[in-house]
Write a protein that holds these residues in place. Sequence first.
Motif, PDB file in Angstrom:
ATOM      1  N   SER A   1      -1.870   2.512 -12.056  1.00  0.00           N
ATOM      2  CA  SER A   1      -2.256   1.598 -13.127  1.00  0.00           C
ATOM      3  C   SER A   1      -1.169   0.563 -13.378  1.00  0.00           C
ATOM      4  O   SER A   1      -1.454  -0.618 -13.595  1.00  0.00           O
ATOM      5  CB  SER A   1      -2.546   2.369 -14.408  1.00  0.00           C
ATOM      6  N   LEU A   2       0.083   0.994 -13.341  1.00  0.00           N
ATOM      7  CA  LEU A   2       1.190   0.053 -13.518  1.00  0.00           C
ATOM      8  C   LEU A   2       1.222  -0.974 -12.398  1.00  0.00           C
ATOM      9  O   LEU A   2       1.439  -2.167 -12.634  1.00  0.00           O
ATOM     10  CB  LEU A   2       2.522   0.797 -13.589  1.00  0.00           C
ATOM     11  N   PHE A   3       1.028  -0.526 -11.161  1.00  0.00           N
ATOM     12  CA  PHE A   3       1.028  -1.455 -10.031  1.00  0.00           C
ATOM     13  C   PHE A   3      -0.125  -2.444 -10.114  1.00  0.00           C
ATOM     14  O   PHE A   3      -0.013  -3.572  -9.657  1.00  0.00           O
ATOM     15  CB  PHE A   3       0.982  -0.706  -8.703  1.00  0.00           C
ATOM     16  N   SER A   4      -1.221  -2.041 -10.704  1.00  0.00           N
ATOM     17  CA  SER A   4      -2.374  -2.931 -10.805  1.00  0.00           C
ATOM     18  C   SER A   4      -2.165  -4.033 -11.851  1.00  0.00           C
ATOM     19  O   SER A   4      -2.909  -5.002 -11.882  1.00  0.00           O
ATOM     20  CB  SER A   4      -3.642  -2.136 -11.121  1.00  0.00           C
ATOM     21  N   LEU A   5      -1.143  -3.892 -12.697  1.00  0.00           N
ATOM     22  CA  LEU A   5      -0.858  -4.931 -13.688  1.00  0.00           C
ATOM     23  C   LEU A   5      -0.337  -6.207 -13.042  1.00  0.00           C
ATOM     24  O   LEU A   5      -0.491  -7.287 -13.590  1.00  0.00           O
ATOM     25  CB  LEU A   5       0.172  -4.434 -14.715  1.00  0.00           C
ATOM     26  N   VAL A   6       0.303  -6.061 -11.888  1.00  0.00           N
ATOM     27  CA  VAL A   6       0.855  -7.212 -11.180  1.00  0.00           C
ATOM     28  C   VAL A   6       0.039  -7.399  -9.910  1.00  0.00           C
ATOM     29  O   VAL A   6       0.250  -6.694  -8.925  1.00  0.00           O
ATOM     30  CB  VAL A   6       2.340  -6.975 -10.808  1.00  0.00           C
ATOM     31  N   PRO A   7      -0.905  -8.340  -9.932  1.00  0.00           N
ATOM     32  CA  PRO A   7      -1.776  -8.496  -8.766  1.00  0.00           C
ATOM     33  C   PRO A   7      -1.070  -9.187  -7.600  1.00  0.00           C
ATOM     34  O   PRO A   7      -0.090  -9.897  -7.778  1.00  0.00           O
ATOM     35  CB  PRO A   7      -2.914  -9.357  -9.302  1.00  0.00           C
ATOM     36  N   GLY A   8      -1.585  -8.947  -6.418  1.00  0.00           N
ATOM     37  CA  GLY A   8      -1.132  -9.679  -5.247  1.00  0.00           C
ATOM     38  C   GLY A   8       0.056  -9.069  -4.539  1.00  0.00           C
ATOM     39  O   GLY A   8       0.333  -7.881  -4.628  1.00  0.00           O
ATOM     40  N   LYS A   9       0.758  -9.957  -3.831  1.00  0.00           N
ATOM     41  CA  LYS A   9       1.848  -9.534  -2.961  1.00  0.00           C
ATOM     42  C   LYS A   9       3.020  -8.932  -3.718  1.00  0.00           C
ATOM     43  O   LYS A   9       3.708  -8.054  -3.214  1.00  0.00           O
ATOM     44  CB  LYS A   9       2.324 -10.737  -2.145  1.00  0.00           C
ATOM     45  N   SER A  10       3.257  -9.398  -4.957  1.00  0.00           N
ATOM     46  CA  SER A  10       4.371  -8.862  -5.741  1.00  0.00           C
ATOM     47  C   SER A  10       4.190  -7.369  -5.987  1.00  0.00           C
ATOM     48  O   SER A  10       5.143  -6.601  -5.902  1.00  0.00           O
ATOM     49  CB  SER A  10       4.472  -9.580  -7.086  1.00  0.00           C
ATOM     50  N   ALA A  11       2.980  -6.965  -6.312  1.00  0.00           N
ATOM     51  CA  ALA A  11       2.711  -5.550  -6.569  1.00  0.00           C
ATOM     52  C   ALA A  11       2.874  -4.732  -5.299  1.00  0.00           C
ATOM     53  O   ALA A  11       3.427  -3.632  -5.322  1.00  0.00           O
ATOM     54  CB  ALA A  11       1.305  -5.372  -7.130  1.00  0.00           C
ATOM     55  N   ASP A  12       2.414  -5.271  -4.162  1.00  0.00           N
ATOM     56  CA  ASP A  12       2.551  -4.563  -2.897  1.00  0.00           C
ATOM     57  C   ASP A  12       4.023  -4.372  -2.538  1.00  0.00           C
ATOM     58  O   ASP A  12       4.425  -3.297  -2.090  1.00  0.00           O
ATOM     59  CB  ASP A  12       1.840  -5.314  -1.771  1.00  0.00           C
ATOM     60  N   LEU A  13       4.820  -5.410  -2.748  1.00  0.00           N
ATOM     61  CA  LEU A  13       6.246  -5.327  -2.465  1.00  0.00           C
ATOM     62  C   LEU A  13       6.918  -4.308  -3.385  1.00  0.00           C
ATOM     63  O   LEU A  13       7.722  -3.493  -2.949  1.00  0.00           O
ATOM     64  CB  LEU A  13       6.898  -6.699  -2.617  1.00  0.00           C
ATOM     65  N   PHE A  14       6.551  -4.356  -4.662  1.00  0.00           N
ATOM     66  CA  PHE A  14       7.109  -3.405  -5.629  1.00  0.00           C
ATOM     67  C   PHE A  14       6.725  -1.969  -5.278  1.00  0.00           C
ATOM     68  O   PHE A  14       7.547  -1.060  -5.326  1.00  0.00           O
ATOM     69  CB  PHE A  14       6.646  -3.764  -7.045  1.00  0.00           C
ATOM     70  N   ALA A  15       5.478  -1.769  -4.901  1.00  0.00           N
ATOM     71  CA  ALA A  15       5.014  -0.428  -4.521  1.00  0.00           C
ATOM     72  C   ALA A  15       5.751   0.065  -3.283  1.00  0.00           C
ATOM     73  O   ALA A  15       6.160   1.226  -3.219  1.00  0.00           O
ATOM     74  CB  ALA A  15       3.511  -0.444  -4.275  1.00  0.00           C
ATOM     75  N   ALA A  16       5.930  -0.804  -2.303  1.00  0.00           N
ATOM     76  CA  ALA A  16       6.644  -0.416  -1.083  1.00  0.00           C
ATOM     77  C   ALA A  16       8.094  -0.056  -1.386  1.00  0.00           C
ATOM     78  O   ALA A  16       8.618   0.936  -0.872  1.00  0.00           O
ATOM     79  CB  ALA A  16       6.583  -1.544  -0.054  1.00  0.00           C
ATOM     80  N   ARG A  17       8.738  -0.833  -2.228  1.00  0.00           N
ATOM     81  CA  ARG A  17      10.127  -0.539  -2.600  1.00  0.00           C
ATOM     82  C   ARG A  17      10.218   0.778  -3.370  1.00  0.00           C
ATOM     83  O   ARG A  17      11.130   1.570  -3.148  1.00  0.00           O
ATOM     84  CB  ARG A  17      10.702  -1.667  -3.458  1.00  0.00           C
ATOM     85  N   SER A  18       9.283   1.001  -4.274  1.00  0.00           N
ATOM     86  CA  SER A  18       9.278   2.245  -5.049  1.00  0.00           C
ATOM     87  C   SER A  18       9.083   3.443  -4.143  1.00  0.00           C
ATOM     88  O   SER A  18       9.744   4.470  -4.293  1.00  0.00           O
ATOM     89  CB  SER A  18       8.176   2.212  -6.109  1.00  0.00           C
ATOM     90  N   PHE A  19       8.166   3.320  -3.191  1.00  0.00           N
ATOM     91  CA  PHE A  19       7.908   4.403  -2.255  1.00  0.00           C
ATOM     92  C   PHE A  19       9.153   4.684  -1.407  1.00  0.00           C
ATOM     93  O   PHE A  19       9.559   5.835  -1.241  1.00  0.00           O
ATOM     94  CB  PHE A  19       6.715   4.066  -1.356  1.00  0.00           C
TER      95      PHE A  19
END
Length: 135
Positions: A105-123
Amino acid sequence: MGEGDIIIENQKDLELFNDIEEKVLKEVHLGVDLNFLKVLDGEEATPDQIEFLKKKLNQEILVRLFGIANSVYYGKSRKREISTFLEVVLRLGMVYTKTFIIASSLFSLVPGKSADLFAARSFATSILARILGQN
């Protein structure tokens, strides 16, 4: 008291903590009803209450949870795929399910490439922490 519990030593700090928590939860809209935490945390939660939660979840998150629960890592090699949300929660565990829903849900707050980059870094950070924690 469990591991990771916050220890608050006086009433003033407790009131401040509760005030912050209430204001943050009221202001942040995750796209998911946070009352699901009460159900998943409740020792008296019935199977019907847990199953009903799937109607409150974002469909993308629900599909991903089912995918993880049916993956080889969590038991796809078993005789049958799971088909109910209750089975997902039982297979993955309450903590994992809650964490996944909130993080998604938190990742879905930031749409697009920024969220994907953030998710990848978090993982990547979580994997590195796991590796370092084993040594």
